[in-house]
Scaffold this active site. Structure first.
Site, PDB file in Angstrom:
ATOM      1  N   ASP A 327       0.959  -1.056  -0.102  1.00 12.01           N
ATOM      2  CA  ASP A 327       0.106  -0.080   0.142  1.00 12.01           C
ATOM      3  C   ASP A 327       0.977   1.388  -0.176  1.00 12.01           C
ATOM      4  O   ASP A 327       0.586   2.428   0.657  1.00 12.01           O
ATOM      5  CB  ASP A 327      -0.902   0.017   1.423  1.00 12.01           C
ATOM      6  CG  ASP A 327      -0.222  -0.011   2.554  1.00 12.01           C
ATOM      7  OD1 ASP A 327       0.985  -0.478   2.573  1.00 12.01           O
ATOM      8  OD2 ASP A 327      -0.882   0.199   3.499  1.00 12.01           O
ATOM      9  N   GLU A 328       2.134   1.197  -0.515  1.00  6.00           N
ATOM     10  CA  GLU A 328       2.965   2.331  -0.632  1.00  6.00           C
ATOM     11  C   GLU A 328       3.126   2.912  -2.131  1.00  6.00           C
ATOM     12  O   GLU A 328       3.066   2.225  -2.955  1.00  6.00           O
ATOM     13  CB  GLU A 328       4.225   1.700  -0.434  1.00  6.00           C
ATOM     14  CG  GLU A 328       4.793   1.326   1.213  1.00  6.00           C
ATOM     15  CD  GLU A 328       5.964   1.074   1.474  1.00  6.00           C
ATOM     16  OE1 GLU A 328       6.856   0.799   0.534  1.00  6.00           O
ATOM     17  OE2 GLU A 328       6.363   0.652   2.475  1.00  6.00           O
TER      18      GLU A 328
END
Length: 408
Positions: A327-328
């Protein structure tokens, strides 16, 4: 590897015309020799026969005067008979070999001219017996003048030259026309081949030829170009697809880490040369693991897609967003923006992302993000330093309660 230089070769036109002219000249000269030889042989045979007939008729005419030994009458008769015919000299010889009487044409000269030598080579003297009461009493020998035969040969030679010249001209015109029919499509084929090789332009086509074999070659060559064109289209599409997969995130459709790092390297190098600024925003989702644990990985994928879409919606066309993994996400703003503008963008992203996300089962989840900001050259002079500074700033937000941003 050194490229081999093509040797300088003669053109098709030069080879074709040169070989054709050689064949034509040999053929014409051979034909001229054969026709001229046959014609000369026939003319000399005719002249020899005519000379023999003159000798016989003269022998019959003077036989009485010779028998009665009247040389004056013989001389008159020889002058009367031979002055208008193609005879230069006559001689009457008795059976015992003694000379009886001679006659020479008024035009007789020393045999020094080339024409006289040619006549002596072509024509031989003719002899006829002089008989009285079926008994030979003498022999008359005539030497040809050859003026008429030379005149006939001259006319024949000139006519032959004109005929052969006309034939040669027609043959040359015909061969040039044939050369154009052959060389034009071949030259076009060579030109199209060169364009295909140098420009990779497989849309080129060879036009139709009037020669069946060359036209068949055109058909096969154009068919090959069709296949190559189709192959090139397929390869380009495959290359584009591979490139898309290589630089795009398969889940969200935005750029991946590899593409982002290369773009960031180029942007930093350009900023160093131009002494300009740029900014990166390192984004990490808050509580994303709980979404996977609660709703499953499929729901987590939907949340990531929505997150990428909402981030991209708030960026300009010149900005670049990429998913680094999980989720970066990271945003590259390749422009000199003020701190206030960067803060406004961060607040806008946080507000947009915090809106509920509806899942396929109609349930909704709400997530937040933490943003760490780093600016070139304030927070780092290289890609590694910028990424490290943005990552550190992001973890500062994580440590201070999440759902915010940090601009050192």
């Amino acid at each position: 590897m050194r490229k081999e230089k093509a040797p300088r070769l003669p053109s098709l036109q030069r080879i074709y015309i040169r070989s054709t002219l050689v064949v034509l000249l040999i053929s014409i000269l051979s034909l001229a020799i054969i026709i001229g030889g046959l014609g000369m042989k026939q003319l000399t045979a005719f002249a020899q026969m005519n000379l023999q007939l003159v000798a016989r008729s003269t022998a019959v005419t003077i036989e009485a005067a010779v028998f009665f030994d009247d040389k004056e009458i013989v001389a008159e008769q020889l002058e009367h008979l031979l002055s208008d015919v193609d005879v230069v000299q006559a001689r009457v010889t008795l059976l015992n070999g003694d000379h009886y009487i001679s006659w020479k044409s008024e035009q007789a000269t020393e045999s020094s001219r080339v024409s006289d030598k040619l006549i002596h080579w072509l024509l031989k003297p003719e002899s006829a017996p002089i008989a009285m009461q079926q008994q030979n009493i003498a022999t008359i020998t005539l030497w040809p003048k050859g003026e008429r035969i030379l005149l006939f040969m001259s006319y024949g030679f000139i006519s032959l030259l004109f005929s052969l010249g006309g034939t040669l001209a027609l043959l040359i015109l015909g061969t040039r026309h044939l050369h154009r029919l052959m060389s034009k499509p071949l030259l076009e084929l060579a030109m199209v081949t060169s364009k295909v090789r140098t420009q990779r332009d497989f849309s080129q086509r060879v036009s139709r030829s009037k020669i069946a074999e060359i036209d068949q070659l055109r058909i096969d060559f154009n068919a090959l170009l069709d296949e190559l064109n189709q192959w090139q289209t397929t390869v380009e599409a495959a290359h584009t697809e591979l490139q898309q997969h290589a630089y795009s995130d398969s889940l969200t459709g935005i750029r991946n880490r590899s593409f982002f790092e290369k773009a960031l390297h180029r942007a930093v190098e350009r900023a160093q040369r131009q002494s300009s600024e740029l900014s990166i925003l390192y984004i990490d989702g808050d509580g994303f693991k709980a979404v996977n644990d609660t709703y499953g990985h499929a729901a987590g994928d939907d949340v990531l897609k929505a997150l990428a879409h909402r981030i991209q919606q708030n960026l300009r066309a010149t900005d670049l967003v990429a998913r680094l993994g999980g989720d970066e996400f990271c945003i590259l703003i390749d422009a000199a923006e003020s701190a206030e503008n960067i803060e406004q963008l961060c607040e806008k992203l946080i507000a947009q992302v915090s809106q509920p996300i509806t899942l396929p089962d109609q349930s909704s989840v709400t997530i937040s993000i933490s943003i760490g900001v780093a600016r070139f050259p304030i927070h780092g002079g290289s890609v590694e330093e910028l990424m490290q500074a943005a990552d550190t700033a992001m973890y500062q937000v994580k440590g201070s309660g999440r759902n915010g941003y940090s601009l050192p």
